[in-house]
Design a protein around this motif. Structure first.
Motif, mmCIF file in Angstrom:
data_model
loop_
_atom_site.group_PDB
_atom_site.id
_atom_site.type_symbol
_atom_site.label_atom_id
_atom_site.label_comp_id
_atom_site.label_asym_id
_atom_site.label_seq_id
_atom_site.Cartn_x
_atom_site.Cartn_y
_atom_site.Cartn_z
ATOM 1 N N PRO A 28 -4.264 0.424 -1.996
ATOM 2 C CA PRO A 28 -4.109 -0.743 -1.156
ATOM 3 C C PRO A 28 -2.928 -1.618 -1.810
ATOM 4 O O PRO A 28 -2.588 -1.257 -3.146
ATOM 5 C CB PRO A 28 -5.475 -1.233 -0.865
ATOM 6 N N ARG A 78 -5.270 9.196 0.941
ATOM 7 C CA ARG A 78 -5.236 7.811 0.538
ATOM 8 C C ARG A 78 -4.726 7.583 -0.600
ATOM 9 O O ARG A 78 -5.118 8.202 -1.541
ATOM 10 C CB ARG A 78 -6.797 7.295 0.645
ATOM 11 N N TRP A 111 -2.766 -1.289 6.471
ATOM 12 C CA TRP A 111 -3.145 -0.267 5.928
ATOM 13 C C TRP A 111 -4.231 0.509 6.278
ATOM 14 O O TRP A 111 -4.594 1.824 6.107
ATOM 15 C CB TRP A 111 -3.323 -0.696 4.459
ATOM 16 N N ARG A 112 -5.343 -0.394 6.544
ATOM 17 C CA ARG A 112 -6.780 0.316 7.093
ATOM 18 C C ARG A 112 -6.475 1.084 8.246
ATOM 19 O O ARG A 112 -7.322 1.859 8.773
ATOM 20 C CB ARG A 112 -7.684 -0.877 7.101
ATOM 21 N N ALA A 113 -5.598 0.472 9.366
ATOM 22 C CA ALA A 113 -5.371 1.325 10.602
ATOM 23 C C ALA A 113 -4.444 2.265 10.550
ATOM 24 O O ALA A 113 -4.512 3.266 11.371
ATOM 25 C CB ALA A 113 -4.702 0.163 11.302
ATOM 26 N N LEU A 173 -3.132 -5.825 4.118
ATOM 27 C CA LEU A 173 -4.596 -4.743 4.365
ATOM 28 C C LEU A 173 -4.718 -4.366 5.604
ATOM 29 O O LEU A 173 -5.296 -2.949 5.805
ATOM 30 C CB LEU A 173 -5.660 -5.649 3.659
ATOM 31 N N PRO A 174 -4.808 -5.144 6.508
ATOM 32 C CA PRO A 174 -5.111 -4.727 8.156
ATOM 33 C C PRO A 174 -4.378 -3.615 8.420
ATOM 34 O O PRO A 174 -4.927 -2.529 8.941
ATOM 35 C CB PRO A 174 -4.992 -5.830 8.735
ATOM 36 N N TRP A 233 -6.980 -1.796 -6.782
ATOM 37 C CA TRP A 233 -8.282 -1.472 -6.670
ATOM 38 C C TRP A 233 -9.493 -2.408 -7.362
ATOM 39 O O TRP A 233 -10.478 -2.775 -6.865
ATOM 40 C CB TRP A 233 -8.534 -0.030 -7.257
ATOM 41 N N GLU A 238 -10.128 -5.418 -5.521
ATOM 42 C CA GLU A 238 -11.338 -5.332 -4.203
ATOM 43 C C GLU A 238 -12.581 -5.738 -4.935
ATOM 44 O O GLU A 238 -13.708 -5.858 -3.959
ATOM 45 C CB GLU A 238 -11.382 -3.856 -3.944
ATOM 46 N N SER A 259 3.190 -6.236 9.287
ATOM 47 C CA SER A 259 2.456 -5.369 8.257
ATOM 48 C C SER A 259 3.500 -4.436 7.692
ATOM 49 O O SER A 259 3.170 -3.884 6.706
ATOM 50 C CB SER A 259 1.485 -4.498 9.341
ATOM 51 N N ASP A 289 0.437 5.470 0.497
ATOM 52 C CA ASP A 289 -0.349 6.933 0.828
ATOM 53 C C ASP A 289 0.437 7.970 0.913
ATOM 54 O O ASP A 289 1.845 7.757 0.921
ATOM 55 C CB ASP A 289 -1.060 6.643 2.274
ATOM 56 N N ALA A 294 1.127 -1.114 0.039
ATOM 57 C CA ALA A 294 -0.043 -0.026 -0.112
ATOM 58 C C ALA A 294 0.833 1.271 -0.177
ATOM 59 O O ALA A 294 2.030 1.263 0.386
ATOM 60 C CB ALA A 294 -0.726 -0.104 1.375
#
Length: 406
Positions: A313, A310, A282-284, A279-280, A352, A355, A246, A201, A199
């Motif tokens: 991912p 953002r 990245w989401r946090a 992914l976990p 993307w 997803e 991560s 950002d 990911a």
């Protein structure tokens, strides 16, 4: 592994869809034209027109995406039941000068270059589409195929979300793509099930506070020290607040503050990237990064403003689709033409698409065998061995023709 090993030989499945010499020469010329006329994300009007014209010449009906650049094109019989296999290419270039010497197809546009291989990606999908269209006319294409030429991969969060909003995944069961790899010889692809990119950002921070004389830092908000602490301590704090597996990493690319050696400034700016392997994490990441920056800024009495942008991912390759690519390359070139590849910290907006539908991306070798020069992506001297075009085309056509495809 020896190339003489029986298991290394191309597979026993006989597939059409190889590249003729005449089409190979045409595709090389097409790629060189794109290379000479690079266009940035969402500005790829000439590129889009060139792709559209060639597909229409082949009797196909490409559709420009609603965002104005990029296009999709369907091949085969769309019965509304059989899911299509999508082949994706990105078409934009980078805002850097082309520094190659001695090649006639060097960029003609100042400070613009196809330094990431998107011209190769585009040409391989175009070539595969032309070959598959001819096979369809002969009644040899077993399933529908959609070509996706996507703009703005280099512009966070990428052009893929806009392409998806334009309907490129409607009716698609699986999606595949390639990305140039200058560390791998032309003729070889790199495969990895699961995460293959990270990911990515973007982070922008401003710090403000009353400055003053460097003789009296206790009467000021020392923004230079605050900025330095954020640079060094935010990564350290994050390392203790997220699972180490991560791989959450903040890397700084810019820090600016002050104008004189004896004046503590009133304003500072920092920017960098946030990368993550899963992914976990990245989401946090946004909440964790915000909290760490605020904590350090408050400690130094600095007022912080954080813009967390953002990006994308990680690309997480579906194991079944990865195996399809493995089988396709084995049929075409043998098992020796495949190598395992590592997860990269680079970002790719192909993620993307995943997803929504299962898919996989392969690394396409573009290094001339025997070339010992160290080349990399996003450098002005980047170039590709054009034999990789044949490899990419035949990989895509095999994937579309194999009975294990969707």
């Amino acid at each position: 592994m020896s190339r003489e090993s029986e298991n290394d030989l191309p597979g026993s499945v006989e597939l059409p869809g190889t590249l003729s010499e005449s089409l190979r020469a045409e595709l090389i010329a097409f790629r060189r034209d794109l290379h000479m006329h690079p266009e940035l994300g969402n500005q790829e009007f000439r590129t889009t027109a060139a792709i559209k014209a060639r597909l229409e010449k082949a009797g196909l009906e490409p559709r420009v995406l609603g965002i104005g650049t990029g296009l999709m094109c369907d091949i085969g019989s769309w019965d509304g039941v059989t899911p299509a296999l999508a082949l994706r290419a990105d078409i934009d270039a980078l805002p850097i000068p082309d520094t190659k010497v001695g090649v006639p197809y060097r960029s003609t546009v100042p400070d613009r270059a196809h330094a990431c291989g998107h011209d190769i990606h585009t040409t391989t999908v175009l070539g595969a589409g032309l070959v598959l269209a001819e096979l369809h006319r002969q009644g040899l294409l077993p399933r529908p195929v959609r070509l996706i030429f996507q703009p703005a991969e280099e512009v966070l969060p990428g052009g893929a979300p806009d392409a998806i909003d334009s309907g490129v995944l409607e009716g698609v069961g699986r999606i595949i793509g390639v990305h140039c790899d200058p560390r791998v010889d032309a003729g070889v692809i790199g495969l990895r099930p699961g995460p293959i990119t990270s990911a990515c950002d973007r982070l922008e921070i401003t710090l403000d506070g009353p400055g003053g004389h460097t003789a009296r830092p206790h009467l000021t908000t020392d923004l230079v020290t605050a900025a330095a602490k954020i640079v060094t301590e935010v990564p350290a704090l994050l390392a203790r607040r997220v699972d180490a597996r991560s791989g959450l990493a903040v890397t700084w690319g810019r820090i600016e503050s002050g104008h004189a050696c004896n004046v503590i400034p009133q304003h500072a700016e920092l920017s960098g990237t946030v990368r993550c392997l899963d992914l976990p994490g990245w989401r946090a990441a946004p909440d964790l990064v915000h909290a760490a920056i605020d904590e350090i800024a408050t400690l130094h009495r600095a007022k912080s403003q954080i813009t967390y942008i953002r990006g994308v991912p990680p690309v997480v390759n579906d194991p079944v689709v990865t195996e399809l690519l493995r089988e396709a390359q084995t049929v075409r070139r043998g098992a020796y033409a495949i190598e395992d590849t590592e997860q990269s910290l680079g970002g790719e907006d192909f993620s993307w698409y995943l997803e929504h539908v299962p898919g996989a991306m392969a690394r396409l070798g573009v290094r001339t065998p025997g070339d010992t020069a160290k080349r990399d992506l996003h450098r002005g001297d980047f170039d590709a061995d054009e034999e990789s075009i044949r490899v990419g085309v035949e990989l895509f056509t095999a994937a579309a023709l194999l009975p294990t495809a969707p």
